[in-house]
Write a protein that holds these residues in place. Structure first.
Motif, PDB file in Angstrom:
ATOM      1  N   ASP A  90      -0.769   4.205  -5.227  1.00 37.47           N
ATOM      2  CA  ASP A  90       0.240   4.308  -4.173  1.00 37.47           C
ATOM      3  C   ASP A  90      -0.270   3.824  -2.825  1.00 37.47           C
ATOM      4  O   ASP A  90       0.353   4.053  -1.791  1.00 37.47           O
ATOM      5  CB  ASP A  90       0.744   5.749  -4.051  1.00 37.47           C
ATOM      6  N   CYS A  91      -1.397   3.125  -2.830  1.00 31.61           N
ATOM      7  CA  CYS A  91      -1.968   2.563  -1.604  1.00 31.61           C
ATOM      8  C   CYS A  91      -2.841   1.381  -2.007  1.00 31.61           C
ATOM      9  O   CYS A  91      -3.575   1.462  -3.004  1.00 31.61           O
ATOM     10  CB  CYS A  91      -2.794   3.618  -0.864  1.00 31.61           C
ATOM     11  N   VAL A  92      -2.755   0.283  -1.270  1.00 31.09           N
ATOM     12  CA  VAL A  92      -3.519  -0.920  -1.596  1.00 31.09           C
ATOM     13  C   VAL A  92      -4.588  -1.136  -0.528  1.00 31.09           C
ATOM     14  O   VAL A  92      -4.302  -1.055   0.671  1.00 31.09           O
ATOM     15  CB  VAL A  92      -2.603  -2.157  -1.691  1.00 31.09           C
ATOM     16  N   LYS A 105      -1.816  -8.039   0.424  1.00 32.85           N
ATOM     17  CA  LYS A 105      -0.513  -8.002   1.099  1.00 32.85           C
ATOM     18  C   LYS A 105       0.604  -8.256   0.089  1.00 32.85           C
ATOM     19  O   LYS A 105       1.627  -7.550   0.081  1.00 32.85           O
ATOM     20  CB  LYS A 105      -0.462  -9.059   2.212  1.00 32.85           C
ATOM     21  N   SER A 108       1.025  -5.258  -2.278  1.00 33.30           N
ATOM     22  CA  SER A 108       1.683  -4.118  -1.636  1.00 33.30           C
ATOM     23  C   SER A 108       3.182  -4.354  -1.496  1.00 33.30           C
ATOM     24  O   SER A 108       3.983  -3.412  -1.567  1.00 33.30           O
ATOM     25  CB  SER A 108       1.059  -3.842  -0.263  1.00 33.30           C
ATOM     26  N   ARG A 129       6.938  -1.721   1.569  1.00 33.86           N
ATOM     27  CA  ARG A 129       5.713  -2.024   0.826  1.00 33.86           C
ATOM     28  C   ARG A 129       4.884  -0.758   0.728  1.00 33.86           C
ATOM     29  O   ARG A 129       5.154   0.248   1.413  1.00 33.86           O
ATOM     30  CB  ARG A 129       4.909  -3.131   1.517  1.00 33.86           C
ATOM     31  N   LEU A 130       3.832  -0.804  -0.093  1.00 28.93           N
ATOM     32  CA  LEU A 130       2.895   0.315  -0.172  1.00 28.93           C
ATOM     33  C   LEU A 130       1.993   0.311   1.058  1.00 28.93           C
ATOM     34  O   LEU A 130       1.777  -0.738   1.686  1.00 28.93           O
ATOM     35  CB  LEU A 130       2.035   0.189  -1.432  1.00 28.93           C
ATOM     36  N   LEU A 132      -1.155  -0.142   3.300  1.00 28.99           N
ATOM     37  CA  LEU A 132      -2.084  -1.267   3.143  1.00 28.99           C
ATOM     38  C   LEU A 132      -3.235  -1.152   4.136  1.00 28.99           C
ATOM     39  O   LEU A 132      -3.012  -0.990   5.340  1.00 28.99           O
ATOM     40  CB  LEU A 132      -1.328  -2.579   3.361  1.00 28.99           C
TER      41      LEU A 132
END
Length: 398
Positions: A90-92, A105, A108, A129-130, A132
């Protein structure tokens, strides 16, 4: 009026990678997809083990993706999204050069928008988006602070570079210890890319008071620090200064745009598989010379921030900026390295396609002197003549 968009958080300094867990937790992350350059998860670096330890301290899970080489493509994006499926990420987090950050990018964005079309990205009011986080290991692209991502279409080989303010990472972590692994020549390529970003942002027709400040700060810092890290890659103070300069240049061009050196450099790099920083620095002096009379005062400012003094007139000062960049290319072996990638006959035959691609990309209308097809052709011909001269000199010295 001036408007600018930035990352919400920037951490800078030796060992600040340790802040990754806290930064990710504050963004609501529980499982991190780490897009990381492959060599960084191998001995002697083994950053995957360090990141696992940092994540464990904050009760975070991690999944690593490093199955990419060179500049990111749509195939790399598909592979990363497939790796992500079922993990609950849940996070890039991007750790690496501009390729890692641009790919992160895209991941995400497409993780939450699988059906969005590339040509639609820039026109969206908002992009979901997620979270980042960008951790650059090179001081060049400034992608940790920009709204742009460059992804090559695997089918057509066309470099897409959509921009949107929601693509700016939430946080950037600038740890100079991570950039010490960068080889000497890639230190030069990425450093010259950052310089190109700053110069082009300053002479862009979209420049503002905000972007001007960041661009000139970046130019002065690069002029001071790049020769130092080129000679001594372990100079942590200079590495930190370069990371800061690259970030500043990223902020500047993300908000003001690059122009002709990048517009012409992108198709050149794609055609000959040239590292991005090398391709734009090969063209930068010729672009500066082409634009000189249209932005003489600004090129004088650039010269001053490059450290040039005691020039008899403002016009000569502006010209000295072009001369200085030529000298930097010589000092960093940019011309010689260009010959390692470019076949001059092939380049000359490819000019019509290169010109077409350059004119269809971003950065043409923001050039102080807007080029036509003849002007862009002349840029490539100038590069050919320069490289022919270098090749002849190399042959004569053998």
């Amino acid at each position: 009026m001036s408007t600018a968009f930035f990352p919400r958080q920037i951490e800078i300094g030796p060992t600040c990678l340790e802040q990754l867990g806290e930064v990710a937790s504050n963004l609501g992350g529980t499982h991190l997809l780490i897009v990381i350059d492959a060599f960084l998860v191998s001995s002697p670096y083994s950053y995957d083990e360090k990141i696992k330890n940092i994540a464990k301290q904050h009760q975070l899970e991690v999944t690593f993706f490093s199955d990419y080489r060179g500049e990111p493509t749509t195939d790399h994006l598909s592979a990363a999204l497939n790796k992500m499926k079922g993990t609950g990420a849940d996070c890039v987090v991007a750790i690496g050069g501009g390729s890692a950050i641009d790919l992160a990018k895209a991941v995400s964005l497409f993780a939450l928008n699988p059906n969005i079309q590339w040509q639609e990205i820039a026109s969206q009011t908002r992009l979901k988006r997620l979270p980042l986080i960008a951790v650059p290991t090179t001081a060049g692209t400034g992608s940790e602070a920009t709204k742009v991502m460059v992804i090559t279409d695997s089918q057509t080989q066309y470099k897409m570079n959509p921009g949107h303010r929601d693509l700016i990472p939430d946080a950037a972590i600038l740890d100079p210890e991570l950039s010490c692994s960068l080889p000497k020549q890639f230190t030069a390529y990425t450093g010259m890319d950052a310089l190109t970003h700053a110069i082009e942002a300053y002479v862009s027709t979209n420049a503002t008071a905000i972007t001007d400040s960041y661009a000139l700060l970046a130019i002065s810092k690069i002029a001071n620090a790049l020769p130092k890290v080129y000679e001594n890659g372990m100079d942590l103070e200079a590495r930190e200064e370069m990371l800061m300069a690259s970030c500043y240049a990223g902020i500047a061009f993300s908000n003001a745009s690059t122009n002709l050196a990048h517009a012409a450099g992108r198709p050149l790099g794609a055609r000959f598989n040239i590292p991005h920083g090398l391709s734009v620095s090969l063209l930068l002096p010729f672009v500066m010379e082409f634009s000189l009379k249209a932005a003489e005062e600004r090129f004088g400012d650039i010269a001053e921030n490059l450290g040039i003094q005691e020039v008899e007139s403002r016009s000569k000062l502006a010209e000295s900026a072009v001369k200085h960049v030529n000298e930097l290319n010589e000092h960093f072996d940019i011309w010689k390295d260009g010959l390692k990638y470019i076949d001059l006959v092939d380049l000359e035959e490819s000019i019509p396609v290169l010109v077409k691609d350059a004119l269809s990309g971003n950065g043409i209308t923001t050039n102080r002197k807007v080029p036509d097809s003849r002007d862009v052709k002349d840029l490539y011909l100038s590069l050919i003549n320069k490289l022919k001269t270098i090749k002849e000199c190399n042959a004569a010295s053998l």
